[in-house]
Design a protein around this motif. Structure first.
Motif, PDB file in Angstrom:
ATOM      1  N   ILE A  43      11.868  -7.847  10.897  1.00  0.00           N
ATOM      2  CA  ILE A  43      11.438  -7.229  12.157  1.00  0.00           C
ATOM      3  C   ILE A  43      12.460  -7.513  13.255  1.00  0.00           C
ATOM      4  N   ALA A  44      12.978  -8.751  13.288  1.00  0.00           N
ATOM      5  CA  ALA A  44      13.956  -9.119  14.307  1.00  0.00           C
ATOM      6  C   ALA A  44      15.204  -8.244  14.223  1.00  0.00           C
ATOM      7  N   SER A  45      15.638  -7.929  12.992  1.00  0.00           N
ATOM      8  CA  SER A  45      16.832  -7.100  12.833  1.00  0.00           C
ATOM      9  C   SER A  45      16.589  -5.682  13.351  1.00  0.00           C
ATOM     10  N   LYS A  46      15.373  -5.183  13.180  1.00  0.00           N
ATOM     11  CA  LYS A  46      15.047  -3.839  13.675  1.00  0.00           C
ATOM     12  C   LYS A  46      14.907  -3.835  15.193  1.00  0.00           C
ATOM     13  N   LEU A  47      14.333  -4.892  15.766  1.00  0.00           N
ATOM     14  CA  LEU A  47      14.201  -4.976  17.220  1.00  0.00           C
ATOM     15  C   LEU A  47      15.561  -5.066  17.893  1.00  0.00           C
ATOM     16  N   SER A  48      16.553  -5.607  17.195  1.00  0.00           N
ATOM     17  CA  SER A  48      17.899  -5.725  17.776  1.00  0.00           C
ATOM     18  C   SER A  48      18.540  -4.364  17.998  1.00  0.00           C
ATOM     19  N   LEU A  49      17.968  -3.316  17.405  1.00  0.00           N
ATOM     20  CA  LEU A  49      18.511  -1.974  17.575  1.00  0.00           C
ATOM     21  C   LEU A  49      18.005  -1.294  18.840  1.00  0.00           C
ATOM     22  N   GLY A  50      17.110  -1.963  19.581  1.00  0.00           N
ATOM     23  CA  GLY A  50      16.574  -1.389  20.807  1.00  0.00           C
ATOM     24  C   GLY A  50      15.223  -0.731  20.588  1.00  0.00           C
ATOM     25  N   ARG A  52      11.130   0.300  22.231  1.00  0.00           N
ATOM     26  CA  ARG A  52       9.939  -0.434  22.661  1.00  0.00           C
ATOM     27  C   ARG A  52       9.069  -0.883  21.495  1.00  0.00           C
ATOM     28  N   SER A  53       9.288  -0.326  20.306  1.00  0.00           N
ATOM     29  CA  SER A  53       8.478  -0.679  19.151  1.00  0.00           C
ATOM     30  C   SER A  53       9.267  -0.433  17.871  1.00  0.00           C
ATOM     31  N   VAL A  54       8.729  -0.973  16.772  1.00  0.00           N
ATOM     32  CA  VAL A  54       9.347  -0.793  15.457  1.00  0.00           C
ATOM     33  C   VAL A  54       8.290  -0.266  14.503  1.00  0.00           C
ATOM     34  N   ASP A  55       8.579   0.861  13.855  1.00  0.00           N
ATOM     35  CA  ASP A  55       7.676   1.404  12.838  1.00  0.00           C
ATOM     36  C   ASP A  55       7.864   0.633  11.541  1.00  0.00           C
ATOM     37  N   MET A  56       6.738   0.261  10.931  1.00  0.00           N
ATOM     38  CA  MET A  56       6.782  -0.501   9.686  1.00  0.00           C
ATOM     39  C   MET A  56       5.915   0.193   8.638  1.00  0.00           C
ATOM     40  N   PRO A  57       6.452   1.197   7.959  1.00  0.00           N
ATOM     41  CA  PRO A  57       5.678   1.884   6.925  1.00  0.00           C
ATOM     42  C   PRO A  57       5.499   0.998   5.704  1.00  0.00           C
ATOM     43  N   GLY A  58       4.435   1.235   4.966  1.00  0.00           N
ATOM     44  CA  GLY A  58       4.184   0.461   3.754  1.00  0.00           C
ATOM     45  C   GLY A  58       3.215   1.185   2.847  1.00  0.00           C
ATOM     46  N   TRP A  59       3.122   0.712   1.609  1.00  0.00           N
ATOM     47  CA  TRP A  59       2.217   1.320   0.646  1.00  0.00           C
ATOM     48  C   TRP A  59       0.885   0.590   0.623  1.00  0.00           C
ATOM     49  N   LYS A  60      -0.191   1.327   0.480  1.00  0.00           N
ATOM     50  CA  LYS A  60      -1.507   0.730   0.314  1.00  0.00           C
ATOM     51  C   LYS A  60      -1.665   0.239  -1.128  1.00  0.00           C
ATOM     52  N   ASP A  61      -2.630  -0.638  -1.337  1.00  0.00           N
ATOM     53  CA  ASP A  61      -2.887  -1.152  -2.675  1.00  0.00           C
ATOM     54  C   ASP A  61      -3.567  -0.079  -3.530  1.00  0.00           C
ATOM     55  N   LEU A  62      -3.581  -0.298  -4.837  1.00  0.00           N
ATOM     56  CA  LEU A  62      -4.291   0.614  -5.729  1.00  0.00           C
ATOM     57  C   LEU A  62      -5.791   0.528  -5.475  1.00  0.00           C
ATOM     58  N   GLY A  63      -6.477   1.635  -5.653  1.00  0.00           N
ATOM     59  CA  GLY A  63      -7.912   1.670  -5.400  1.00  0.00           C
ATOM     60  C   GLY A  63      -8.712   0.939  -6.464  1.00  0.00           C
ATOM     61  N   ASN A  64     -10.028   1.005  -6.348  1.00  0.00           N
ATOM     62  CA  ASN A  64     -10.924   0.331  -7.285  1.00  0.00           C
ATOM     63  C   ASN A  64     -11.571   1.304  -8.264  1.00  0.00           C
ATOM     64  N   ASP A  65     -10.902   2.420  -8.537  1.00  0.00           N
ATOM     65  CA  ASP A  65     -11.446   3.375  -9.498  1.00  0.00           C
ATOM     66  C   ASP A  65     -11.554   2.722 -10.877  1.00  0.00           C
ATOM     67  N   PRO A  66     -12.660   2.920 -11.572  1.00  0.00           N
ATOM     68  CA  PRO A  66     -12.807   2.312 -12.903  1.00  0.00           C
ATOM     69  C   PRO A  66     -11.819   2.909 -13.902  1.00  0.00           C
ATOM     70  N   SER A  67     -11.400   2.078 -14.844  1.00  0.00           N
ATOM     71  CA  SER A  67     -10.512   2.573 -15.892  1.00  0.00           C
ATOM     72  C   SER A  67     -11.281   3.531 -16.803  1.00  0.00           C
ATOM     73  N   GLU A  68     -10.549   4.374 -17.549  1.00  0.00           N
ATOM     74  CA  GLU A  68     -11.173   5.385 -18.385  1.00  0.00           C
ATOM     75  C   GLU A  68     -10.916   5.096 -19.861  1.00  0.00           C
ATOM     76  N   PRO A  69     -11.866   5.444 -20.714  1.00  0.00           N
ATOM     77  CA  PRO A  69     -11.660   5.232 -22.150  1.00  0.00           C
ATOM     78  C   PRO A  69     -10.605   6.187 -22.703  1.00  0.00           C
ATOM     79  N   VAL A  70      -9.973   5.769 -23.768  1.00  0.00           N
ATOM     80  CA  VAL A  70      -8.929   6.569 -24.397  1.00  0.00           C
ATOM     81  C   VAL A  70      -9.456   7.172 -25.698  1.00  0.00           C
ATOM     82  N   ASN A  71      -9.152   8.462 -25.935  1.00  0.00           N
ATOM     83  CA  ASN A  71      -9.499   9.109 -27.204  1.00  0.00           C
ATOM     84  C   ASN A  71      -8.360  10.041 -27.610  1.00  0.00           C
ATOM     85  N   ASP A  72      -8.527  10.692 -28.767  1.00  0.00           N
ATOM     86  CA  ASP A  72      -7.451  11.539 -29.281  1.00  0.00           C
ATOM     87  C   ASP A  72      -7.665  13.022 -28.988  1.00  0.00           C
TER      88      ASP A  72
END
Length: 212
Positions: A43-50, A52-72
């Motif tokens: 964050i400090a390195s980004k603030l050094s660029l000038g 009023r704020s720094v955008d910090m994008p990120g990925w959300k965690d995986l959801g809690n969807d139940p796993s599915e059975p496998v068949n052929d």
């Protein structure tokens, strides 16, 4: 015969003061000493660029969807899920303070207050940053109260007992045991000490939260 003695009332007695003492501020700086606040190089390195704020994008965690059975069955495909993103913003807090000392003040006082100002600047700014942090935390709590039904806020008032700490930690559910530090007001700290609810153990043996 007239009184020829020079008495105290006839003289000008100067007022002489001892050397100036220093009244140290009573607020402690434990929040920095405990390492609760620290500098994030990314964050400090980004603030050094000038800006009023720094955008910090990120990925959300995986959801809690139940796993599915496998068949052929080739027609029975697994539903594809997606991962979401989040956008956080780090605001730049620019603060200032000034002290003015006329030369005449130092001459008449017999002591140079500028030396004290220089010596105490670091501690002053630590206390000032602490007040800024408290303002930010109040905003975080206000947002939770306004938008999330106070689901992460537990109000104890002026009193506190050991179960309040447990109740507050478990507002985070399964993450309750992830807390390492508790920052509390001295009044609550006093209440816990009077109730003999605080044990002091070496850092190497601490398994629970650190209380400040």
């Amino acid at each position: 015969m007239a009184d020829a003695y020079t008495r105290i009332a006839d003289a000008i007695v100067p007022s002489v003061y001892a050397q100036y003492s220093f009244e140290e501020h009573v607020q402690s700086l434990e929040i920095y000493q405990a390492g609760i606040l620290f500098s994030d190089p990314s964050i400090a390195s980004k603030l050094s660029l000038g800006g009023r704020s720094v955008d910090m994008p990120g990925w959300k965690d995986l959801g809690n969807d139940p796993s599915e059975p496998v068949n052929d069955d080739p027609a029975d495909s697994i539903e594809m899920k997606k991962i979401g993103a989040r956008r956080e913003v780090a605001a730049r807090n620019v603060r200032a303070q000034a002290w003015g000392i006329p030369d005449l003040t130092s001459i008449l006082a017999g002591d140079d207050p500028q030396k004290l100002i220089v010596r105490r600047q670091t501690d002053y700014w630590q206390r000032a940053n602490k007040l800024t942090l408290l303002g930010i935390l109040k905003g975080v709590l206000a947002d939770n109260i306004a938008n999330d039904g106070s689901d992460l806020v537990r109000v104890t008032g002026a009193s506190i007992v050991d179960t309040d700490i447990i109740e507050a930690a478990y507002l985070m559910g399964d993450r309750a045991d992830k807390f390492k530090t508790i920052w509390m007001h001295s009044k609550q700290m006093k209440a816990l000490k009077l109730a003999d609810l605080i044990d002091y153990v070496p850092s190497s043996e601490q398994g629970g939260p650190l209380i400040l």
